[in-house]
Design an enzyme around this catalytic site. Structure first.
Site, PDB file in Angstrom:
ATOM      1  N   GLU A 155      64.420  19.763  -2.589  1.00 32.53           N
ATOM      2  CA  GLU A 155      63.801  18.486  -2.666  1.00 32.53           C
ATOM      3  C   GLU A 155      62.695  18.428  -3.589  1.00 32.53           C
ATOM      4  OE1 GLU A 155      61.536  15.839   0.366  1.00 32.53           O
ATOM      5  OE2 GLU A 155      61.722  17.647   1.101  1.00 32.53           O
ATOM      6  N   LYS A 193      66.271   8.560  -0.544  1.00 30.96           N
ATOM      7  CA  LYS A 193      66.040   8.827   0.965  1.00 30.96           C
ATOM      8  C   LYS A 193      65.919   7.701   1.732  1.00 30.96           C
ATOM      9  CE  LYS A 193      63.272  11.829   3.621  1.00 30.96           C
ATOM     10  NZ  LYS A 193      61.996  12.820   3.754  1.00 30.96           N
ATOM     11  N   CYS A 220      65.750  16.442   3.456  1.00 31.38           N
ATOM     12  CA  CYS A 220      64.635  16.889   4.523  1.00 31.38           C
ATOM     13  C   CYS A 220      64.734  16.313   5.849  1.00 31.38           C
ATOM     14  CB  CYS A 220      63.466  16.618   3.792  1.00 31.38           C
ATOM     15  SG  CYS A 220      62.225  18.102   4.441  1.00 31.38           S
TER      16      CYS A 220
END
Length: 506
Positions: free
Chosen positions: A274, A332, A383
């Site tokens: 990430e 995301k 994540c």
């Protein structure tokens, strides 16, 4: 033999002792998760909790539930302190205060469904066997979406190492939570009413069936894996969080990524973690174009986390971008409150943590496509998204491999990094797909279709991982139906108990 007036004896205990017992039993729950993995402690904690709230008033149930939640979150999300104090720049007293506010808030969210237990169900003869597990499941479901959700510390994660894990591809982690809560409720029911032989027989049969079926289901292959392996490499740069976004370290970071990648060229998939590139996409284009050419020449696909700046809309996303033979981009969809966006802008000037470079991000669209390398379809997550079981399961339907990129440097050497990895293992098991788990600080790993670790790096080391994964086709029942059937069944059980169940005399 346990006396039949157990509830009366509990009620005679001093109030502070009842609440302390609830608090301490909540503290046991995180010990059932990684890295401890003492799963019976989770069942024990829920059993004690069930006994404490059975046949109680709504007020008593509320306070005992709240104390249980304080214990559970106080231990289980203690890693929040590392993020706020260690990397967010908050003074120790303020960091402790903010963690306490967060824990108390989560305990309140945890306790809300159990207030309903005390208000409407506590005095029913079947309150433990029906209402308790149903309320537990609905509480976990509530925490997946309320205020954007914080789906942490689901008791089903403890079942990754026992027979109930066989149910994961069928009912998902919340289904495992339901079965764990039912197991605890049966034990509590038998402690409370030990002399009822019929109850003992029926309860024993139900527990034997659930756990025995879980053992049998462990051997069921819901999906089919290709016999041809795909080579994969994960780079773990282990850049210290305090240095990661410093301007003078960006060139060194790119040099490190370049140097670590070149020996791995030729692998079908190469993954950086990430926000591995610590410049936004448009500014990093010269470096990205260089890596695109190198990986394309080597017939490799490079996948990296990066902050993507949409020049037209003037917005930023926490994204996954692809280069070389890989195709696609992903933004995301589940952001971390206060870490990736700040709900109340006036908080930005309170402490440095609320004004981090990554706190100006936007939510990606729900209807995004996955990534692709040749014919291999990949479902990506970034994540925190790994904590959302239904999100991952739905995205996995049109994919053959799961992957996530994370930066766990925010949590230091705390429980957080172990909990993240355990959740990723559960996602692999729920979907019966191989999973590439890439992190900045480690451990990084490859999981097979059973959620078993097949390759792993050590934490806090600058290293690489080379391994193989297999494309997987087919869907598990959980991928097709998600958690909603269990939510509906739990709600139906509560409705039937509320309107047709017979109350115990007060």
């Amino acid at each position: 033999m346990t006396p039949p007036n157990l509830i009366q004896r509990i009620n005679k205990l001093p109030s502070w002792l009842q609440l302390t017992t609830a608090l301490l039993s909540g503290c046991l729950v995180p010990l059932s998760f990684a890295p401890f993995n003492i799963w019976p402690l989770g069942i024990l904690a829920l059993t004690i909790f069930a006994l404490l709230i059975n046949q109680q008033s709504a007020k008593a149930v509320w306070w005992r539930s709240w104390c249980f939640g304080v214990g559970m979150y106080g231990v289980g999300v203690s890693w929040v302190y590392v993020s706020i104090s260690g990397f967010g720049g908050a003074p120790v007293p303020l960091a402790i205060f903010l963690v306490m506010v967060f824990v108390f808030f989560m305990a309140t969210v945890f306790g809300l469904p159990f207030y309903a237990f005390g208000r409407w169900f506590s005095r029913h003869p079947l309150s433990l066997l029906i209402a308790f597990p149903a309320i537990w499941l609905l509480g976990e479901w509530l925490r997946t979406w309320l205020f954007t959700g914080f789906p942490w510390l689901f008791i089903g994660y403890a079942d990754l190492t026992n027979w109930l894990s066989g149910w994961a591809p069928v009912v998902g982690v919340m289904g495992l939570s339901l079965f764990s809560a039912f197991t605890a409720a049966v034990v509590a029911h038998l402690i409370y009413q030990p002399t009822k032989t019929r109850n003992l027989a029926l309860c024993s049969f139900a527990i034997i069936f659930i756990w025995g079926a879980g053992f049998a289901l462990q051997k069921v292959e819901w999906t089919q894996a290709s016999k041809i392996p795909t080579s994969i490499a994960i780079i773990q740069p282990n850049i210290a969080q305090k240095d990661k976004w410093q301007v003078d370290s960006r060139v060194a970071t790119m040099d490190l990524l370049r140097a670590k990648t070149e020996p791995l060229l030729g692998h079908k998939i190469i993954i950086w973690p990430e926000a591995a590139v610590t410049e936004v996409y448009s500014q990093a284009l010269p470096f990205l174009n260089e890596m695109n050419n190198k990986t394309a020449d080597a017939e490799s696909g490079l996948i990296t986390g990066i902050i993507f700046d949409d020049q037209d809309k003037q917005v930023y996303y926490n994204s996954i971008a692809t280069f070389g033979k890989a195709i696609g981009i992903y933004h995301k969809r589940r952001l971390v409150p206060f870490g990736e966006y700040v709900p109340m802008e006036w908080l930005r000037n309170l402490i440095e943590f609320f004004n981090l470079p990554t706190s100006y991000l936007n939510v990606g669209a729900d209807d995004q496509h996955g990534l692709k390398i040749d014919d291999l379809l990949i479902s990506p997550t970034v994540c925190y998204e790994v904590a959302y079981p239904d999100l991952v399961a739905k995205s996995a339907i049109n994919s053959q491999l799961l992957m996530s990129v994370s930066n766990l440097g925010w949590f230091g050497d705390s429980l957080g990094r172990h909990q993240f990895m355990q959740m990723a293992q559960m996602r692999a098991l729920e979907t019966q797909r191989y999973y590439a788990y890439s992190t900045n600080n480690g451990p990084s790993a490859i999981f097979d279709r059973k959620g078993t670790i097949t390759a792993q790096t050590k934490a806090f080391e600058q290293t690489t991982l080379s391994s193989e994964v297999y494309a997987v086709n087919g869907s598990t029942p959980f991928m097709r139906f998600g958690s909603l059937p269990l939510v509906a069944i739990s709600l139906l059980g509560l409705i039937l108990l509320r309107f047709f169940g017979k109350k115990n005399p007060s």
